[in-house]
Scaffold this active site. Sequence first.
Site, PDB file in Angstrom:
ATOM      1  N   LYS A   1      -2.113   0.813   2.877  1.00 18.02           N
ATOM      2  CA  LYS A   1      -3.386  -0.704   3.493  1.00 18.02           C
ATOM      3  C   LYS A   1      -3.446  -0.681   4.580  1.00 18.02           C
ATOM      4  O   LYS A   1      -5.161  -1.193   4.484  1.00 18.02           O
ATOM      5  CB  LYS A   1      -2.570  -1.857   2.780  1.00 18.02           C
TER       6      LYS A   1
ATOM      7  N   SER B   1       6.788 -10.999  -5.425  1.00 14.73           N
ATOM      8  CA  SER B   1       4.810 -10.665  -6.503  1.00 14.73           C
ATOM      9  C   SER B   1       6.063 -10.104  -6.694  1.00 14.73           C
ATOM     10  O   SER B   1       6.368  -8.514  -7.071  1.00 14.73           O
ATOM     11  CB  SER B   1       3.981 -10.457  -5.221  1.00 14.73           C
TER      12      SER B   1
ATOM     13  N   ASP C   1     -10.218  -8.550   1.495  1.00 15.29           N
ATOM     14  CA  ASP C   1      -9.984  -9.081   1.982  1.00 15.29           C
ATOM     15  C   ASP C   1      -9.930  -9.527   3.557  1.00 15.29           C
ATOM     16  O   ASP C   1     -10.474  -8.515   3.784  1.00 15.29           O
ATOM     17  CB  ASP C   1      -8.449  -9.871   1.989  1.00 15.29           C
TER      18      ASP C   1
ATOM     19  N   GLY D   1       0.952  -1.337   0.117  1.00 15.01           N
ATOM     20  CA  GLY D   1      -0.386   0.044   0.257  1.00 15.01           C
ATOM     21  C   GLY D   1       1.272   1.302   0.141  1.00 15.01           C
ATOM     22  O   GLY D   1       0.216   2.087   0.248  1.00 15.01           O
TER      23      GLY D   1
ATOM     24  N   THR E   1       7.415  -5.989  -5.896  1.00  9.20           N
ATOM     25  CA  THR E   1       9.610  -6.833  -6.281  1.00  9.20           C
ATOM     26  C   THR E   1      10.445  -6.833  -6.824  1.00  9.20           C
ATOM     27  O   THR E   1      11.091  -6.673  -7.915  1.00  9.20           O
ATOM     28  CB  THR E   1      10.067  -6.895  -4.424  1.00  9.20           C
TER      29      THR E   1
END
Length: 503
Positions: free
Chosen positions: A298, A204, A266, A178, A213
């Site tokens: 986030k 990821s 989520d 985030g 990254t």
Amino acid sequence: MSEPHNRLRLVRAGIDTYQQPVVYMHRDCHVCRSEGFTALTRVLARSGDREVIATLNVVVDDHLALNVAALSEAAWQVLKPDPDAWATFSHAEPPASAAALRAKVFGQRLDDTDFLALMQDAVANRLSDIELTAFVTACAGDRLDNDETIALTKAMLAVGERIEWGGGPVLDKHCVGGLPGNRTTPIVVAIIAAAGHRIPKTSSRAITSPAGTADAMEVMAPVALDIDAMRRVVEREGGCIVWGGNVRLSPADDLLIRIEHPLDFDSDGQLVASVLSKKAAAGSTHALIDIPVGPTAKVRSAAAAASLEARLLVTAQALGLHLTVMRTDGAQPVGYGIGPALEARDVLSVLRNEAEAPRDLRNRALDIAGALLDAVPGAEPGKGRAQAHMLLDSGAALAKFLAICEAQGGFTEPKPAPHLRPVLANRTGRIERIDNRRLARIAKLAGAPGSAAAGIDCRVRIGNSVRSGEPLFQIHAQTPGELEYAFGYATAHPDVFEIGAAG
């Protein structure tokens, strides 16, 4: 002996359905008619000694012959059919976890066996995207308690591969996200490996952000390594930064993420299961989780951070994972660049100890590396940051980073974008607030992460004074069209930077 009636020749559809296997049949083909297949039917396809459960899409015009079934890329990769191969098709059996899924949808608690059945069915593709969406929705918000979170984490871990590194500590870190530009991982990995510790980092790619990254690292070195190649790099250099999607340590998590991102929600339980299942699968013994907290990050409040931290710690304890949690400032971007190449440039600037390197990125990386070094068994508490500082200032971290790049396939210097345009302040005053989400959107509209050089370069921070007509940030793009697209959005949303009265 007669041929089976439910048999069709296989062709490659050339359609990317991401991780969802899809089969295409003409509505008037004999298999659709005899089996009673309709759109979205779950079908079992067998070819040779392989099989896949796929979702049926029905073709209604003459694009597909009546004796042919076309496979999406995901289905094709599972079946791997020979040229001119045929397959038989039948109705897929209902998933064994159907009762558990229904129970969760109606608000009941699930146990270890239920979650294991659900994750086994998920990775075997026995659950459709509709069923996976129902599961994600039923678990969203506060619908997973701590015991269920632990059970889900263990189930996700059980259905994937797991790396064992032998004795001794294995370190890792993760940021919950985030925060644009927060590219501390390559710096931290370089420092930890230079200190002589193992840190096999799987990362990821971007899904909804301008860069993950893995995207930033891929600008400098190959990241699509398999598990064997990853192990060779770590055994040689102590650390790595590779794309997690290629090592498939938590395949159930990859499937759930595919569903969660379009829904844009989520839960703490799902986030914790996602992060810690991957840490445990990578063989980590000691990990650090960075939780940026800010109004457009986030995690948006101290209370939300405390709740997430508590769940992370109790789940890690159940896994036998030593966990450190850091709450950091999430009010504004980190570093100057937002986008793969621009973030890679900042990483190298910090590692090279350049005078113009972003101080916030450097300090965050030192804080995280220091906390990880303090967590190593036998370490003297409070000395880790000084050790990290020394390894960075001496050039040892840079040398280790370049060695890791070479071990992964070779280092490449990031290349700048050909098209640049500044976005100017519309008034004189003091920067009081930065909208991380809209700033990230501008970088994406400029072409990031698909165009590695695209993104934005932002040098102003909260508290800085600006004058009307001075640059707030600069857009980088690969094409003039993408540059204008991003610039149009930026000028239409001047509130990305809230400028108050001059101090």
